[in-house]
Design an enzyme around this catalytic site. Sequence first.
Site, short mmCIF file in Angstrom:
data_model
loop_
_atom_site.label_atom_id
_atom_site.label_comp_id
_atom_site.label_asym_id
_atom_site.label_seq_id
_atom_site.Cartn_x
_atom_site.Cartn_y
_atom_site.Cartn_z
N LYS A 88 0.84 -1.21 0.00
CA LYS A 88 0.00 0.00 0.00
C LYS A 88 0.86 1.24 0.00
O LYS A 88 2.01 1.23 0.47
CB LYS A 88 -0.95 0.00 1.20
N ARG B 223 -14.81 -3.01 11.31
CA ARG B 223 -15.10 -2.78 9.90
C ARG B 223 -14.87 -4.08 9.14
O ARG B 223 -13.78 -4.63 9.13
CB ARG B 223 -14.21 -1.66 9.36
N GLU C 37 -2.12 0.89 11.74
CA GLU C 37 -2.00 2.32 11.44
C GLU C 37 -2.41 3.14 12.67
O GLU C 37 -3.20 2.69 13.49
CB GLU C 37 -2.88 2.73 10.25
N ASN D 255 -3.99 6.86 12.84
CA ASN D 255 -4.53 7.91 11.98
C ASN D 255 -4.68 9.20 12.76
O ASN D 255 -5.46 9.28 13.71
CB ASN D 255 -5.89 7.48 11.42
#
Length: 315
Positions: free
Chosen positions: A161, A225, A281, A283
Amino acid sequence: MSLTVAVQMDPIERINIGGDSTFALMLKAEERGYTLYHYLADQLSWRDGRVIAHARPVSVRAVAGDHYTLGPARNIDLGSDVDVVLMRQDPPFDIGYITATHLLEMLDGETLVVNNPREVRNAPEKLFVTQFADLMPPTLITRRLEEVLAFRQKHGAIVVKPLHGNAGAAVFKLGEDDGNLPALVELFSNVWREPFMVQRFLPKVSDGDKRIVLVDGAVAGAINRLPKAGEIRSNLAAGGNAAKTALTAREEEICARLGPELKRRGLLFVGIDVIDGRLTEINVTSPTGIVAIDRFNGTDTAGMIWDAILGRLGR
């Protein structure tokens, strides 16, 4: 307690009011009687030692298709005319984003900027997370095909990514024998000048990619999610679905490790991503998820964020 707030964000007419965290913050501010201004990042200026925004007063309401009213534009001094600046425009985390952090950093000592622009600049999500490498899946940051090939040989299936991407864009899974890897590395190297990120694929992503929101270092809530059929990306912007969830002991441990450092840096509103007990991650630029969290849990994360801001202002 009255506040005057300038919101640096994307065009307000384009947002999805049903899930947008910035809009939720603005709705809560309106409910509390705060004065709101809206401006875009490219409407920032520096003049005679002052940071100026060409901004418009704005009022908001939860009415689809009629969710805002803008007043006439005027220049406001972000150091003297407002109490708080919310830096909430979405990435890409490019030179324009970095320039905005430099300009907003000049407000230090005058106006509170959330999140702290210096720390936002110093903590891009996929680089900041490497400071907690023992909490992550095996990870490589590189531009060299030889490094990626060796990493895949050691770890099996991988995910590739962009280092400064967002919303699940350009995230690829490659199996152990996928012959597309050299071409993909070539493509990434041609599209982006910076290195890219490679991580060991975590098969349990099918069980969900948990977004946990921390406010001034404390857990506010989480959602799980779930990727749609045929996808590995669980980002809501990429078609993932949100589900109610609770934190595991491992996730509580991760939050306990991160919380004090986030608080110290002035990263007041942060969203971390955890897959199968692995931190992927952190954020800090424009985290999302509070609308779904509050819908599932009956909480008021926007109110919690404003309370934390008041605390930072000593009010």
